[in-house]
Write an enzyme that holds these catalytic residues in place. Structure first.
Site, PDB file in Angstrom:
ATOM      1  N   CYS A 128     -34.777   3.777  -0.593  1.00 17.37           N
ATOM      2  CA  CYS A 128     -36.034   3.913  -1.420  1.00 17.37           C
ATOM      3  C   CYS A 128     -36.903   2.651  -1.665  1.00 17.37           C
ATOM      4  CB  CYS A 128     -35.558   4.154  -2.964  1.00 17.37           C
ATOM      5  SG  CYS A 128     -34.227   3.135  -3.798  1.00 17.37           S
ATOM      6  N   HIS A 129     -35.938   1.626  -0.952  1.00 15.15           N
ATOM      7  CA  HIS A 129     -37.119   0.261  -0.850  1.00 15.15           C
ATOM      8  C   HIS A 129     -37.935   0.156   0.176  1.00 15.15           C
ATOM      9  CE1 HIS A 129     -33.787  -0.104   1.897  1.00 15.15           C
ATOM     10  NE2 HIS A 129     -34.488  -0.927   2.632  1.00 15.15           N
TER      11      HIS A 129
END
Length: 183
Positions: A128-129
């Site tokens: 998700c980063h």
């Protein structure tokens, strides 16, 4: 039954969770922002944690691990579809929330996609980063924008992030919780 271990990483301690068969969660601990480490404890013989440790070891050495640990993530069907898209983002590359939404279909807004991204239960492994705001802006990360920036810089450079303390790269502490329902 749910099992947990705490792993020291260069960006702070992380808790890994397993049902004994799959990785069910991986998150930075609350004290991770302070760069604190947890005491060493004996290694777990749980293959799920060994696989997760191997993945993280490769990742924090600045390499694409080349595999994904066996995952069983709890969430809605919509969230799981978003997390599958996140898993498709190549190491060292990014995608915007709008691009994630577009891959979901005509009626999905970037905000809805962002909500699912933000509920990702397996930090770093489900990357998700790697999701950015409009025009590539660095926005939103449950464990802080500084850590998100460090992860992205590390991937782009192919090098490990700076150590946050003097703790060994990985150590673990295991505990069991008994009231976890399987989905």
């Amino acid at each position: 039954m749910e099992y947990q271990i705490i792993l020291n990483t260069p960006l702070g301690p992380m808790t890994a969770c397993s049902d004994g068969i799959s990785l069910t969660g991986l998150r930075f601990n609350a004290d991770a922002a302070a760069g604190l480490s947890v005491p060493d404890s004996p290694d777990s013989d749980n293959p799920v944690f060994q696989e997760t440790r191997a993945w993280l070891d490769s990742y924090f050495a600045g390499r694409d691990p080349g595999f994904t640990p066996h995952l069983c993530l709890r969430g809605t069907d919509f969230q799981k579809r978003v997390w599958e898209i996140l898993l498709s983002i190549p190491y060292g590359q990014t995608m915007t929330y709008g691009e994630v939404a577009a891959l979901m279909g005509n009626r999905v807004s970037p905000r809805a996609a962002g909500g699912a991204v933000g509920r990702n239960p397996a930090a770093i492994i489900v990357p998700c980063h790697r999701v950015m705001g409009k025009n590539g802006r660095l926005t939103g990360y449950a464990w802080g924008l500084r850590r998100k920036s460090q992860l992205l810089e590390m991937e782009r450079a192919g090098a490990a992030p700076p150590e946050t303390g003097s703790a060994p790269l990985f150590s673990e502490k295991r505990s069991e919780k008994h009231s976890v329902k399987r989905s």
